[in-house]
Scaffold this active site. Sequence first.
Site, PDB file in Angstrom:
ATOM      1  N   LYS A 157     -10.415  -4.977  -6.021  1.00  0.00           N
ATOM      2  CA  LYS A 157     -11.252  -3.915  -6.578  1.00  0.00           C
ATOM      3  C   LYS A 157     -10.459  -3.098  -7.312  1.00  0.00           C
ATOM      4  O   LYS A 157     -11.185  -2.272  -8.279  1.00  0.00           O
ATOM      5  CB  LYS A 157     -11.999  -3.222  -5.611  1.00  0.00           C
ATOM      6  CG  LYS A 157     -11.341  -2.434  -4.469  1.00  0.00           C
ATOM      7  CD  LYS A 157     -11.893  -1.797  -3.559  1.00  0.00           C
ATOM      8  CE  LYS A 157     -11.133  -0.913  -2.711  1.00  0.00           C
ATOM      9  NZ  LYS A 157      -9.865  -1.704  -1.948  1.00  0.00           N
TER      10      LYS A 157
ATOM     11  N   LYS B  30      -3.755 -10.984  -7.030  1.00  0.00           N
ATOM     12  CA  LYS B  30      -5.231 -11.540  -6.138  1.00  0.00           C
ATOM     13  C   LYS B  30      -6.106 -10.682  -6.849  1.00  0.00           C
ATOM     14  O   LYS B  30      -6.026  -9.389  -7.220  1.00  0.00           O
ATOM     15  CB  LYS B  30      -5.047 -11.427  -4.778  1.00  0.00           C
ATOM     16  CG  LYS B  30      -4.630 -10.057  -3.999  1.00  0.00           C
ATOM     17  CD  LYS B  30      -5.177 -10.089  -2.668  1.00  0.00           C
ATOM     18  CE  LYS B  30      -5.074  -8.486  -2.167  1.00  0.00           C
ATOM     19  NZ  LYS B  30      -5.088  -8.418  -0.704  1.00  0.00           N
TER      20      LYS B  30
ATOM     21  N   LYS C 169       0.889  -1.164  -0.083  1.00  0.00           N
ATOM     22  CA  LYS C 169       0.028  -0.030  -0.114  1.00  0.00           C
ATOM     23  C   LYS C 169       0.638   1.305   0.130  1.00  0.00           C
ATOM     24  O   LYS C 169       0.477   2.305  -0.493  1.00  0.00           O
ATOM     25  CB  LYS C 169      -0.976  -0.076   1.105  1.00  0.00           C
ATOM     26  CG  LYS C 169      -1.936  -1.008   1.011  1.00  0.00           C
ATOM     27  CD  LYS C 169      -3.344  -0.561   1.884  1.00  0.00           C
ATOM     28  CE  LYS C 169      -4.362  -1.495   1.593  1.00  0.00           C
ATOM     29  NZ  LYS C 169      -5.757  -1.288   2.560  1.00  0.00           N
TER      30      LYS C 169
HETATM   31  P1  TYM Z   1      -9.820  -6.895   3.373  1.00  0.00           P
HETATM   32  O1  TYM Z   1     -10.879  -5.729   3.577  1.00  0.00           O
HETATM   33  O2  TYM Z   1      -8.914  -6.370   2.410  1.00  0.00           O
HETATM   34  O3  TYM Z   1     -10.436  -8.277   2.994  1.00  0.00           O
HETATM   35  C1  TYM Z   1     -11.561  -9.003   3.457  1.00  0.00           C
HETATM   36  C2  TYM Z   1     -11.526 -10.436   3.528  1.00  0.00           C
HETATM   37  O4  TYM Z   1     -11.447 -10.953   2.065  1.00  0.00           O
HETATM   38  C3  TYM Z   1     -10.400 -11.619   2.166  1.00  0.00           C
HETATM   39  N1  TYM Z   1      -9.864 -11.561   0.330  1.00  0.00           N
HETATM   40  C4  TYM Z   1      -9.652 -12.609   0.019  1.00  0.00           C
HETATM   41  N2  TYM Z   1      -9.833 -13.822  -0.350  1.00  0.00           N
HETATM   42  C5  TYM Z   1      -9.593 -14.514  -1.124  1.00  0.00           C
HETATM   43  N3  TYM Z   1      -9.182 -14.092  -2.556  1.00  0.00           N
HETATM   44  C6  TYM Z   1      -8.991 -12.792  -2.537  1.00  0.00           C
HETATM   45  N4  TYM Z   1      -8.672 -12.190  -3.932  1.00  0.00           N
HETATM   46  C7  TYM Z   1      -9.318 -11.560  -1.369  1.00  0.00           C
HETATM   47  N5  TYM Z   1      -9.243 -10.376  -1.209  1.00  0.00           N
HETATM   48  C8  TYM Z   1      -9.515 -10.087  -0.193  1.00  0.00           C
HETATM   49  C9  TYM Z   1      -9.223 -11.131   3.070  1.00  0.00           C
HETATM   50  O5  TYM Z   1      -8.392 -11.820   3.206  1.00  0.00           O
HETATM   51  C10 TYM Z   1     -10.106 -10.784   4.295  1.00  0.00           C
HETATM   52  O6  TYM Z   1     -10.397 -12.176   4.786  1.00  0.00           O
HETATM   53  N6  TYM Z   1      -7.372  -5.882   7.565  1.00  0.00           N
HETATM   54  C11 TYM Z   1      -8.400  -6.719   6.980  1.00  0.00           C
HETATM   55  C12 TYM Z   1      -9.804  -6.394   7.689  1.00  0.00           C
HETATM   56  C13 TYM Z   1      -9.860  -6.545   9.033  1.00  0.00           C
HETATM   57  C14 TYM Z   1      -9.856  -7.402   9.993  1.00  0.00           C
HETATM   58  C15 TYM Z   1      -9.879  -7.589  11.295  1.00  0.00           C
HETATM   59  C16 TYM Z   1     -10.204  -9.226   9.417  1.00  0.00           C
HETATM   60  C17 TYM Z   1      -9.707  -5.440   9.853  1.00  0.00           C
HETATM   61  N7  TYM Z   1      -9.676  -5.815  11.145  1.00  0.00           N
HETATM   62  C18 TYM Z   1      -9.931  -8.223  12.194  1.00  0.00           C
HETATM   63  C19 TYM Z   1     -10.091 -10.012  10.425  1.00  0.00           C
HETATM   64  C20 TYM Z   1     -10.096  -9.619  11.898  1.00  0.00           C
HETATM   65  C21 TYM Z   1      -8.844  -6.237   5.402  1.00  0.00           C
HETATM   66  O7  TYM Z   1      -7.821  -5.466   4.957  1.00  0.00           O
HETATM   67  O8  TYM Z   1      -9.272  -7.346   4.838  1.00  0.00           O
END
Ligand code: TYM
Length: 332
Positions: A199, A196, A114
């Site tokens: 968006k 991966k 990022k």
């Molecule tokens: P975020 O918002 O980027 O993604 C949310 C969830 O979707 C999964 N994910 C994917 N899984 C498979 N293939 C993909 N291409 C893909 N893109 C996204 C992510 O692994 C995630 O599970 N930091 C976290 C949000 C968060 C969080 C937490 C999660 C904040 N606090 C506490 C768990 C516990 C995040 O940015 O995910």
Amino acid sequence: MEEKKVMLSGIQPSGDLHLGNYLGAIKNWGARAEEFECFYFMADMHTITVRQNPADLRRRTLEQLAQYIACGLDPEKNTLFIQSHVSAHAQLGWVLNCYTMFGELSRMTQFKDKSAKHKDNINGGLFTYPSLMAADILLYQPDFVPVGEDQKQHVELTRNIVQRFNGIYGDVFKMPQPYIPKAGARIMGLTAPEAKMSKSVPEGCVFLMEKPEDIARKFKRAVTDSDTERCVHFDPERKPGVSNLMNIYCAVTGKDRQAVEAEFSGQGYGAFKTAVGDAVVETLRPIREEAARILADKAYLEKVYTEGAQKASYVANKTLRKVYKKIGFVAR
Ligand code: TYM
């Protein structure tokens, strides 16, 4: 009676939910409420590490809640809430910042990615984001954190923080475990299967609320591989495009790879891509329709997130009080 195990996870409302979020995370959360005590939230505080348009952030947060419910998370059985409504997240986030090392944060691949992408805004929040995520998790003392592969490193860091903190103060936090699905943990983009699904590349990304014809078109245009074999076979090194489509197909149909190879044996990539597209369309259709219906009922959504915040705050504040006491803050 034995206490239920606890599960917790969140997603940033920084963009529309996509197939990666669904297969990597949400699908794994649903239908667990009988077995687990479940907390799922909209991680709005995390989104501002990158500049957001305020009106869009507000809209997407509510849309995300409607989509959680449409994906099968019954608010009567799961605690659904907005992160910024539970102030304990920010409070414990600060404390855990002081128990997270600069070196650890510097190694986080998401920070590296990022900060390379947003060179004009490498802010402190982007750097310390994993300690806020650790706070999100530890406030609820979960056993499992269901996430996709890309969040595993942050959950591992949370485990290091638990070890460090408990090592000083005794058993304050329960050790959480990442819970990563077999199929769907890492869905790749349809146009560039080396990266991966995200968006930020909308042509290669399938959104939960997208129209069926647009989804079908994206799958028809999905990049397959230029190998001479041209058979449906799982080999992520040599056939990343086809392997990704297989992963998606397995995740939505529940079939295993051998069954999928057999199903498409002797057929070209075209027929396979159409079949994967159709399977995804049919999986997402009821979710899209239900989410649109729920989103129209603003009073219902308000009730869900208000009650969710109350329940979440009760649990979170209990942990926060314990932490404050252990570290020597005077009780109010
Ligand atoms: P975020 O918002 O980027 O993604 C949310 C969830 O979707 C999964 N994910 C994917 N899984 C498979 N293939 C993909 N291409 C893909 N893109 C996204 C992510 O692994 C995630 O599970 N930091 C976290 C949000 C968060 C969080 C937490 C999660 C904040 N606090 C506490 C768990 C516990 C995040 O940015 O995910």
